[in-house]
Scaffold this motif. Structure first.
Motif, PDB file in Angstrom:
ATOM      1  N   GLN A   5       1.085   3.956   1.562  1.00  9.67           N
ATOM      2  CA  GLN A   5       0.592   5.105   2.319  1.00  9.67           C
ATOM      3  C   GLN A   5      -0.143   4.603   3.564  1.00  9.67           C
ATOM      4  OE1 GLN A   5       0.940   8.398   1.304  1.00  9.67           O
ATOM      5  NE2 GLN A   5       2.150   7.750  -0.444  1.00  9.67           N
TER       6      GLN A   5
ATOM      7  N   ALA B  66       8.186   1.543   5.102  1.00  4.57           N
ATOM      8  CA  ALA B  66       7.325   2.703   4.874  1.00  4.57           C
ATOM      9  C   ALA B  66       6.487   2.985   6.121  1.00  4.57           C
ATOM     10  CB  ALA B  66       6.427   2.465   3.668  1.00  4.57           C
TER      11      ALA B  66
ATOM     12  N   LYS C 242       8.500   9.191   2.106  1.00  3.22           N
ATOM     13  CA  LYS C 242       7.583   8.521   3.028  1.00  3.22           C
ATOM     14  C   LYS C 242       7.657   7.014   2.939  1.00  3.22           C
ATOM     15  CE  LYS C 242       3.380  10.115   3.581  1.00  3.22           C
ATOM     16  NZ  LYS C 242       2.011  10.620   3.279  1.00  3.22           N
TER      17      LYS C 242
ATOM     18  N   ASP D  81      -6.829  12.868   7.066  1.00  6.02           N
ATOM     19  CA  ASP D  81      -6.251  11.649   6.485  1.00  6.02           C
ATOM     20  C   ASP D  81      -6.686  11.504   5.033  1.00  6.02           C
ATOM     21  OD1 ASP D  81      -4.911  10.855   8.718  1.00  6.02           O
ATOM     22  OD2 ASP D  81      -6.508   9.555   9.465  1.00  6.02           O
TER      23      ASP D  81
ATOM     24  N   GLY E  43      -0.969   6.722   6.306  1.00  7.42           N
ATOM     25  CA  GLY E  43      -1.434   7.848   7.108  1.00  7.42           C
ATOM     26  C   GLY E  43      -2.698   7.536   7.885  1.00  7.42           C
ATOM     27  N   ALA E  44      -3.719   7.044   7.193  1.00  6.67           N
ATOM     28  CA  ALA E  44      -4.994   6.781   7.845  1.00  6.67           C
ATOM     29  C   ALA E  44      -4.875   5.650   8.856  1.00  6.67           C
ATOM     30  CB  ALA E  44      -6.052   6.446   6.801  1.00  6.67           C
TER      31      ALA E  44
ATOM     32  N   ALA F  90       0.812  -1.216   0.000  1.00  4.57           N
ATOM     33  CA  ALA F  90       0.000   0.000   0.000  1.00  4.57           C
ATOM     34  C   ALA F  90       0.851   1.273   0.000  1.00  4.57           C
ATOM     35  CB  ALA F  90      -0.927   0.000   1.211  1.00  4.57           C
TER      36      ALA F  90
END
Lengths: 451, 311, 298
Positions: A225, A252, C218, C10, A227-228, A223
């Motif tokens: 990402q 990550a 990131k 988000d 953040g959520a 994935a």
């Protein structure tokens, strides 16, 4: 017939003939021991697992062929035959891998196959290996299903399966932080991630029924990402976060979670975190519980075999320490070598009294010929041999599935390098189900020692 | 009924392939098995392409076919090859009939993308089904054919013969259909739908029918593949698998029902040899092959043969 | 209230990321009618180059703030080199092909680039985390975030506004819209369609690379990251309506919201939430949310 159909028939015939014609003749006298080696060379598993496995395999083969193995592995190659590797990419999933396995066996005429990191690939390959009567050593896949759902004659796995990761992680956690209450996790949404979480959840529920379990985050594989997910984990305010993430996904996640103080309060458990310690100094918080899916890598007690593997691997990789896939590969090659050589010794041993028979020369030739697959299998079953992380016992799956102890430790940053402290070892018997009991049943039964 | 020459040739090639089966090297049999299963799926792609539609999610039916067959073995303990293939075909046809009501309205890239969405939803659902092994899938073992128990060498030959027979029969049926009045409308739809409507035919019904036919072929191919490979997993409905079918479809061309079989055989051969001899750069080999075909053989492989046709 | 704020933020960061990647894809499709799978490779190339350039910068002991310049430079370099190379070297010869064949051409390109990157950068994951933390953190809804995510949102907004301005307010933008609307007619009117294509593809490539370069800090940059984003980006542009900038923005916001809500409240369904949205949108609006009427050619 019209020209078009003529052309069609001719074309089909040409393709079929040209494809089928160069079938290599069977070797009369064996001069090498050909091993098909299957590992991820592309895709996300290539960097953390596949390529280290390949480097380890190449280094081990070079060393064994030169007769430079540590005791008791000083015989050249396998039974004095030099090993030749045929390397194939494991990419593409089970269906493709079955086709590739068939061509390894039927076109490349390998003597044995070593490989497979993906659990799906291992499940798919096992029955085909059986059908083709090809001795196959599964290297690094973790699913207990391979030998719990079926039994095989030609298939071996020289690393312990993944159940012990979850069980030992729970024991370690509760030993060190008995008061934990709110427990959650983040695991990839595919079979290994789901199994890891389910085993862990079941173990916690068995040992600590009063713990409050919040369902694990299940991001898609690759994935990138998070953040959520991190926000959701922060909002859940857990005491413990369990994770079986690996490779790019683990890195990550750590890069995104650590600066957001996710681990200030929560105890992090990285079941497969050991290979990333040298890559993420400062990004893995102090006090993280780390595993290496066995007492591999930094957990392995010092031994000549460990030193041998470390030196070899450093030479190949430009100074890196071997990670756990490299340990698994070493187990596979050393196990296979031991099985063949033990079979040959048994043969020679039993041939000597036959010296009195008529065809002495013939008998001796037969005895000194390299062991065949069937003979090797007989000595591989229930074999105990030395691997770089200690004794490997082929004790489960009717002698085809290895058991090994495991270890967990806690991280501590020292001079910019992450060190492991408070290391605890867990005996195989304590963290592995007995023969004939499925892993999840065993956990739910409260770890009963018998059926 | 009098068979045309392509049909006769199909039956002849099929019979010859089955007859030489026992003497072919084993890896040749495996290669043919896999290629012909792909070929059956691509027959459906070819029919869709003739109608002017390309699905980026045809793996959906390939996967449904395989899982339907697999579940017959897994849950109902009916591991019969013919039953599994029939189950695969039927399940794919049923799902396609339902989804077809929706998809028959779509064209071009939107058709492709909506198909893709459906196939990815199935992927997601299978990933979540722990009882079906999640992404690891499960093993399938067909143990009989038409009620006759088979095992060992006999099983392998039975599977091979069935694969060849199915490929020949599917190609034959498609060939007969393409020569029929309705079948000929496919290309007319691709060229201009409105004109076909003016002729009094319902484009939507024909597209729907072709969609169901294509799905059925994919279901048969998937079920047969699961019998040959012995393992199924959700990767079968993941987008690269569907991409591969489009790839083979374009590689083959739509000139003849032989084309998908040849294209699949060529594709599998290149892929398999690239895996072995160029394990680090096999993707590049496939990519370059694809570009060469698109640039130099715009009509697919089949155009190689067509050029020799007498004027 | 706090919880709502967290979910919205988000979703915004995720949407911003999606938008930067998807807008280039939809631009190229709008003008050239090519659904460019190699967009994923350009994204990956941007990420790899960003890591290489920034690591070089840091290795020389230059001020860490300069890594942001390196990210931008990497994106520009990739876009300006790879974009023209692909368009002039390959695509221009194939424009008359079918849309689907062109998708396959870019798929072939994707496969080739994937292995090329492997040959250049190897398979070991590369790390470049300095830029992610340099800007410090902020608190939203009682939860800590990295300010870098704000940069991501800002870049997405700037890209959106910039593109809208160029398209609607400048001469070349209006010409571009003419080409989007009717390629043949524009050519007949004397618009240099060839040059328009060249420019569009290059801008699209830069946008893909910007997405990669901004994501690099990131994540762990490794082969295969391009494949993961391309399907997502497809979903976004199809939901929004192929070729529509506004559609890409709306598509990104919808996908971002749905995914974030899934993560927070129903983590089990996250894996197919996006495709579910795509299917629903396509069923209700067969050509995506933003799609104009089309001329039926007889």
């Amino acid at each position: 017939m019209s020209r078009i159909t003529h052309a069609a028939v001719a074309a089909l015939a040409t393709v079929v003939v040209s494809v089928l014609a160069p079938a290599p003749a069977q070797a009369v006298q064996k001069t090498t021991f050909r091993i098909g080696f299957v590992t991820f060379l592309s895709g996300p598993a290539a960097g953390p697992f596949g390529v280290p496995a390949k480097l380890a395999a190449e280094a081990i083969v070079e060393s064994l062929n030169a007769g430079k193995g540590p005791a008791p592995y000083q015989v050249k190659g396998i039974g004095s035959l030099p090993i030749e590797l045929v390397v194939v990419d494991e990419a593409g999933g089970g269906t493709k891998q079955v086709s590739e396995f068939r061509s390894l066996v039927e076109r490349q005429n390998v003597d044995a196959v070593i490989g497979y990191i993906g659990s799906g690939d291992c499940l798919a390959i096992a029955p085909v290996a059986e059908e083709l009567k090809m001795l196959t050593v599964l290297v690094d896949c973790g699913t207990p299903r391979v030998f719990e759902e079926a039994s095989y004659k030609y298939v071996f796995r020289t690393r312990a399966h993944a159940t012990m990761d979850a069980v030992a992680a729970t024991l370690y956690l509760l030993d060190n932080r008995p008061a934990v209450k709110r427990i959650t996790g983040i695991n990839q949404n595919y079979a290994y991630g789901q199994d890891s979480w389910n085993d862990f959840e079941a173990t916690i529920k068995t040992i600590r029924p009063d713990a409050e379990i919040i369902s694990s985050q299940m991001p898609k594989f690759g994935a990138g990402q998070y953040g959520a997910e991190i926000s959701a984990l922060l909002s859940a305010n857990p005491d413990v976060i369990h994770s079986s993430l690996w490779g790019g996904d683990l890195e990550a996640f750590m890069l995104q979670a650590q600066p957001r103080d996710l681990f200030k309060r929560a105890q992090l458990i990285l079941v497969a975190g050991e290979p990333y310690l040298h890559r993420l100094p400062g990004k893995i918080p102090d006090g993280t519980i780390i595993g290496a899916r066995g007492a591999n890598g930094a957990f392995a007690p010092d031994s000549p075999i460990k030193r041998w593997l470390t030196e070899l691997y450093k030479g190949k990789s430009g100074g890196l320490d071997p990670n756990y896939p490299a340990y698994s590969v070493a187990n596979a090659f050393l196990g296979l070598k031991t099985a063949f050589e033990k079979a040959q010794r048994t043969k020679i041993g039993s041939a000597i009294p036959m010296g009195a028979a008529k065809n002495v020369k013939e008998e001796m030739e037969k005895a000194y010929a390299p062991a065949n697959t069937e003979e090797a299998i007989a000595s591989f079953e229930n074999l105990v041999f030395d691997g770089p992380a200690g004794k490997v016992r082929m004790a489960l799956g009717k002698g085809h599935q290895a058991v090994q102890g495991t270890a967990y430790g806690t991280t501590r940053l020292e001079n910019g390098v992450i060190k492991l402290g408070n290391i605890k070892y867990y005996d195989a018997d304590r963290v592995t189900p007995p023969e004939g009991v499925s892993s999840l049943d065993w956990i739910k039964s409260g770890f009963r020692k018998t059926k | 009924m009098k068979l045309d020459r392509t049909s006769v040739a199909l039956l002849a090639v099929g019979a010859v392939l089955i007859a030489v089966g026992p003497v072919l090297p084993k890896w040749g049999v495996s290669l043919l098995n896999v290629s012909l299963c792909y070929g059956i799926v691509v027959l459906g792609m070819m029919l869709m392409m003739r109608t002017g539609l390309v699905s980026f999610g045809h793996g959906l039916y390939y996967c449904i076919g395989a899982y339907a067959g697999g579940l017959l073995d897994h849950y109902l303990k009916l591991p019969d090859m013919l039953l599994m293939v029939a189950g695969g075909a039927l399940s794919a046809a049923v799902v396609a009939t339902i989804l077809g009501f929706l998809l028959a309205k779509y064209r071009d890239i939107f058709f492709a993308m909506l198909s893709l969405a459906f196939s990815m939803i199935l992927y997601g659902l299978l990933t979540k089904s722990a009882s079906l092994g999640s992404t690891d899938g499960f093993n399938v073992a067909a143990k009989s054919i038409a009620g006759v128990a088979v095992n060992g060498e006999g099983r392998q030959f039975a599977a091979y013969a069935l694969t060849v027979a199915l490929a020949a029969v599917c190609a034959l049926l498609l060939n007969l259909y393409l020569r029929s009045h309705r079948g000929r409308l496919a290309e007319a739809i691709r060229d201009n739908e409105l004109r076909v409507e003016y002729m009094g035919a319902s484009v939507r019904n024909i597209v729907h029918l072709h969609y169901i036919m294509a799905a059925t072929f994919a279901g048969i191919g998937g079920a047969m593949m699961s019998i040959n490979i012995g393992h199924i997993d959700p990767e079968m409905t993941y987008w690269p698998q569907s991409g591969e079918f489009v790839f083979i479809g374009i590689l083959s061309g739509t000139g003849s029902v032989f084309a998908p079989m040849l294209g699949a055989l060529l594709f599998e051969t290149i892929r398999s040899f690239a895996y072995e001899y160029s394990p680090n750069t096999w993707q590049m080999v496939l990519g370059i092959t694809m570009l060469i075909v698109i640039v130099f053989l715009p009509g697919g492989l089949w155009s190689l043969f067509r050029q020799r046709r007498a004027p | 209230m706090n919880q709502l704020l967290v979910v919205v933020f988000d979703a915004l960061t995720y949407s911003a990321w999606l938008f930067i990647i998807a807008v280039g894809l939809t631009l190229i499709y709008g003008v050239m009618k090519i659904l460019n799978i190699a967009h994923g490779s350009l994204y990956a190339l941007g990420a790899f180059s960003a890591v290489s350039l920034s690591s070089w910068w840091l290795a020389h002991g230059y001020p860490p703030m300069g890594t942001y310049a390196m990210l931008a430079l990497a994106a520009l370099l990739v876009g300006l080199i790879a974009g023209p190379l692909i368009e002039r070297g390959l695509l221009q010869f194939l424009y008359e092909k079918d849309e689907v064949v062109l998708v396959l051409v870019t798929y072939a390109l994707f496969l080739i680039l994937e292995d090329l990157m492997k040959l250049v950068w190897g398979v070991d994951p590369l790390l470049l985390y300095e830029p992610y933390q340099l800007l410090g953190s902020i608190e939203i809804g009682g939860i800590g975030y990295q300010s870098f995510d704000l940069v991501l949102i800002a870049v997405a907004v700037l890209v959106g506004i910039g593109l809208a301005w160029v398209l609607n307010r400048t001469r070349s933008g209006k010409l571009l819209k003419a080409v989007i609307h009717d390629r043949e007619m524009s050519a007949a009117l004397g618009i240099n369609v060839k040059f328009t294509y060249f420019l569009t593809f290059t801008v699209g490539a830069i946008l893909a690379a910007v997405g990669g370069a901004l994501t690099a800090p990131k994540i762990s940059v490794v082969t295969g990251i391009g494949a993961e984003v391309i399907v997502l980006a497809f979903a976004v542009v199809v939901i929004g309506g192929l070729g529509s900038m506004g559609g890409a923005a709306l598509g990104a916001i919808i996908v971002g919201l749905v995914r974030t809500i899934a993560v927070h409240y129903l983590p089990e369904v996250e894996v197919f939430s996006i495709y579910f949205v795509m299917a629903v949108v396509l069923i209700v609006r067969p050509k995506g949310l933003f799609s104009g009427a089309e001329v039926r050619r007889i």
